[in-house]
Design an enzyme around this catalytic site. Structure first.
Site, PDB file in Angstrom:
ATOM      1  NE  ARG A  48      25.359  25.232  12.450  1.00  0.00           N
ATOM      2  CZ  ARG A  48      26.465  25.961  12.382  1.00  0.00           C
ATOM      3  NH1 ARG A  48      26.399  27.285  12.511  1.00  0.00           N
ATOM      4  NH2 ARG A  48      27.633  25.391  12.194  1.00  0.00           N
ATOM      5  CG  ASP A  73      31.042  37.265  18.009  1.00  0.00           C
ATOM      6  OD1 ASP A  73      32.005  36.778  17.378  1.00  0.00           O
ATOM      7  OD2 ASP A  73      29.878  36.833  17.902  1.00  0.00           O
TER       8      ASP A  73
END
Length: 291
Positions: free
Chosen positions: A47, A155
């Site tokens: 990632r 979030d």
């Protein structure tokens, strides 16, 4: 975390050393309390290698040096890259069935009397969960958007909050999971996808929030969804999170968690198990916990 290994954990054009991994893991834990062990080295590498290439850096050591600099925004980029945002509409359907049949009817009756009702989608990712909550309420009463029943969607990733606020989703994802009548009534066609309509938008407020920082809202909430999030925290962080949820829920309120998660620690006394990964808040005093 396991003892730091010497040498490279991952070979390649940009080798990831044990020291680099530990630096990244420590920063991620400091920022979000997400706990990484060395068995996640391949995930970290796959990632973050994109970030190294985008920034024209020569090594993970250079990347770690950049992360330690203040106010350059890369810590947030790292966090966005390393957090998992797997979601879908009505994921873990049994929770929404329980919400529809056991939780929402008395909340809607209360809202029709002019009282408030509040639900919270913690770690809402790209918005499918809070929209599913709102769709469940609208299915019971199409007038619910005019009542004082609201969904808070939070979030840690601002990109996910922006996505949820935009409310635009691929047609295929919606057709697969959203009932046809709800799809036609509450989503408008736009390009290759559909956008959430006004009734859904009025019910949901999207806000950025780190679950392991101070919470600005006061509550109380009647239901909280926080699913498949605590598994990324260590035991101490999980116990603190359950205690904070206990303090934020009204007596009789509901907590929905992920299929591999369990409420434990001092806050467990505040909840009664009521089905698969569903807990009801009792009247026990919530344990104190620092933010």
């Amino acid at each position: 975390m396991s003892a730091l290994r010497k040498g490279n954990l991952i070979e390649g054009d940009y080798p990831l050393t044990g020291e680099d991994f530990r630096d990244i893991a420590d920063m991620l834990y400091a920022d979000a309390r997400i706990f990484l062990t060395e068995n996640k080295a391949s995930l970290v590498y796959s990632r973050l290698i994109k970030r190294l290439r985008a920034l024209n850096l020569e090594s993970f050591s250079d990347y770690c040096a950049l992360l330690r600099e203040e106010d350059n925004g890369e810590r947030q980029e790292m966090l966005s890259a390393l957090t998992t945002n797997v979601t879908r509409f009505f994921r873990e359907r049994h929770h929404f069935d329980h919400l529809e049949h056991s939780v929402l009817p008395p909340l809607l009756a209360r809202a029709r009397r002019g009282e408030r009702a509040r639900l919270w989608s913690a770690a809402c990712s790209s918005g499918e969960e809070p929209y599913s909550i709102a769709l469940t309420a609208l299915h019971l009463d199409p007038r619910v958007a005019d009542l004082d029943i609201k969904v808070l969607a939070t979030d840690i990733d601002p990109r996910m909050i922006a996505h949820g606020r935009e409310g635009l989703y691929p047609e295929a994802a919606l057709v697969e999971d959203v009932p046809p009548q709800a799809l036609q009534r509450y989503f408008a066609k736009e390009g290759a996808g559909r956008r959430a309509g006004a009734d859904l938008r009025r019910m949901i407020a999207f806000r950025r929030l780190n679950l392991n920082a101070a919470w600005p809202m006061r509550g109380p909430f009647d239901a909280i969804f926080c699913r498949n999030v605590a598994i990324y925290f260590d035991d101490a962080t999980q116990r603190a999170l359950w205690a904070k949820f206990a303090a934020m829920l009204a007596p009789g309120g509901w907590l929905y968690i992920g299929h591999s998660e369990r409420v434990d620690g001092p806050a467990a006394a505040c909840f009664d198990s009521a089905g698969v990964t569903s807990y009801r808040r009792n009247t026990a005093t919530a344990p104190e916990v620092s933010s």
